[in-house]
Design an enzyme around this catalytic site. Structure first.
Site, PDB file in Angstrom:
ATOM      1  N   HIS A 136      -4.229  -4.342 -11.470  1.00 39.63           N
ATOM      2  CA  HIS A 136      -3.304  -3.686 -10.392  1.00 39.63           C
ATOM      3  C   HIS A 136      -2.399  -2.640 -10.921  1.00 39.63           C
ATOM      4  O   HIS A 136      -1.546  -2.844 -11.826  1.00 39.63           O
ATOM      5  CB  HIS A 136      -2.327  -4.720 -10.004  1.00 39.63           C
ATOM      6  CG  HIS A 136      -3.025  -5.962  -8.986  1.00 39.63           C
ATOM      7  ND1 HIS A 136      -3.607  -5.514  -8.176  1.00 39.63           N
ATOM      8  CD2 HIS A 136      -3.098  -7.182  -9.211  1.00 39.63           C
ATOM      9  CE1 HIS A 136      -3.987  -6.580  -7.433  1.00 39.63           C
ATOM     10  NE2 HIS A 136      -3.788  -7.731  -8.226  1.00 39.63           N
ATOM     11  N   VAL A 137      -2.675  -1.435 -10.792  1.00 41.08           N
ATOM     12  CA  VAL A 137      -2.038  -0.222 -11.512  1.00 41.08           C
ATOM     13  C   VAL A 137      -2.303   1.062 -10.604  1.00 41.08           C
ATOM     14  O   VAL A 137      -3.478   1.147 -10.258  1.00 41.08           O
ATOM     15  CB  VAL A 137      -2.554  -0.046 -13.061  1.00 41.08           C
ATOM     16  CG1 VAL A 137      -4.038   0.293 -13.030  1.00 41.08           C
ATOM     17  CG2 VAL A 137      -1.707   1.084 -13.781  1.00 41.08           C
TER      18      VAL A 137
END
Length: 404
Positions: A163-164
């Site tokens: 998650h980035v």
């Protein structure tokens, strides 16, 4: 007088030694002449050549291994190991692309996809690196460099997922990997996230307490309609401006709802993403990935449709999820207008990709069009009469729920 051709030439007094040698050559062949013609000088030359060959062979072995002819003989005789016969194994021919990044968007089926990726990595022998960091999507410049270096050092072929927000490798003079991602209808994503933070999923009744241990009961059981209509931070911008920053990148302006972030996200999708699918057509996403990245995703759809995988995937469904009123949905839709413009752009690009490849869709069409919310957003809704039947409204609202 006739000549006697049967007489023995050895008894002839007229035969010279040269005549005898020539006749032996004709009689016994060329090999019988070689020892007679081999001089001492030639013998020395042969021995010197053999010595040089042996010396060179020893020198070669000391500096790079045995000669190939010996390797071939040993392999033929079957009395050596693979490493003895071949030396270091030949470098693996890498598929293209061999560097894939899935910067997964929260509550867009990412946990379901990660379970599938673990099975595919074992099947196709690529390196899957799935980060456990879930709450660090925005990075400082130094953090970006560290993450990108770590990604670049993963043995290829690899698929990295976290998650980035989008990372621009070329900005720091690094090789840009291929990106993939999946998004979903913005309202459905918001609802899934809202209830997941409070109540978790079917993997365990206490999982929500682990993720949000500091959440008080009045916040955990806050009615979603109150959250939306009374403008709580969790249900308002910039908090709900969530999907676009994943594609816009790490620039501070990417976190501000507006046209700039929207257009930059679109540009990054066109330039850096091999595919961005939509969760509502997940089976078609897997079919396209099988075509575009066969060395990663071949057999993905068969695994996804298998009973064992379905059982694991159902455990990631959010519990206690329900739909807000139409009034709340109208307000929420207006706040998510940029997210919806981006979602519609992605959906159009996804359908265009399917058309180019010649993929016949096997996904069901959307249950309900959001057009009615666009119309509602243009006017202020009036409160319903006390005797008005609300069953129809509730049925329409429930159509927004999608259970992937």
């Amino acid at each position: 007088m006739m000549k006697n051709f049967s007489s023995n030439p050895l008894h002839s007094n007229n035969q010279t030694p040269n005549h005898i040698r020539e006749r032996n050559i004709r009689k016994y062949g060329l090999l019988s002449a070689i020892p007679l013609r081999l001089s001492l000088r030639g013998y020395g030359f042969c021995m010197a050549t053999l010595f040089l060959f042996c010396f060179g062979s020893v020198f070669y072995q000391l500096n790079g291994g045995p000669p190939k002819i010996l390797l071939d003989i040993r392999q033929y005789l079957g009395e050596s190991t693979y490493m003895d016969d071949h030396g270091p194994p030949a470098p693996r021919v890498l598929p293209f692309p061999s560097q894939v990044v899935y910067n997964r968007v929260g509550k867009c089926g990412s946990r379901t996809v990660v379970i599938l990726l673990k099975l595919l990595a074992e099947k196709h022998q690529f390196n899957l690196v799935s980060s456990d960091i879930h709450n660090k999507t925005r990075l400082t410049k130094h953090e970006q460099v560290d993450v990108m270096k770590n990604i670049s050092n993963i043995p290829q072929p690899f698929l990295y997922t976290r998650h980035v927000h989008f990372l621009n490798f070329t900005r720091f003079r690094m090789e840009q990997p291929v990106y993939i991602n999946i998004i979903r209808d913005p309202i459905n994503r918001f609802l899934s996230n809202y209830f997941f933070r409070r109540f978790g999923d079917w993997r365990g009744e206490q999982s929500h307490l682990i993720r949000t241990p500091g959440m008080k009961d009045d916040e955990r059981y806050l009615d979603i309609n109150v959250c939306i209509l009374e403008n709580y931070p969790e249900c308002s911008n910039p908090k709900i401006f969530y999907v676009i920053p994943y594609f816009c990148g790490q620039h501070p302006q990417c976190r501000e709802p507006g046209v700039w972030a929207l257009e930059r996200a679109k540009q990054n999708v066109l330039e850096n993403y091999l595919l961005v699918g939509i969760l509502e057509e997940l089976e078609d996403v897997f079919l396209l990935l099988e075509r575009l990245l066969p060395h990663y995703f071949t057999g993905a759809l068969n695994i996804y449709n298998s009973p064992d995988y379905r059982k694991m995937g159902n455990m990631t469904s959010t519990v206690r999820k329900h739909t807000p009123t139409l009034e709340a949905l109208q307000v929420l839709y207006h706040r998510l207008r940029y997210e919806y413009e981006f979602y519609n752009f992605i959906r159009d690009q996804f359908h265009l990709m399917k058309k180019k490849i010649g993929l016949k869709s096997i996904s069901k069409p959307s249950a309900y069009s959001p057009a009615f919310l666009r119309e509602l957003a243009l006017r202020t809704p009036e409160p319903p009469d006390e005797d008005e039947d609300l069953d129809t409204d509730l049925e329409d609202a429930n159509s927004w729920l999608v259970h992937p």
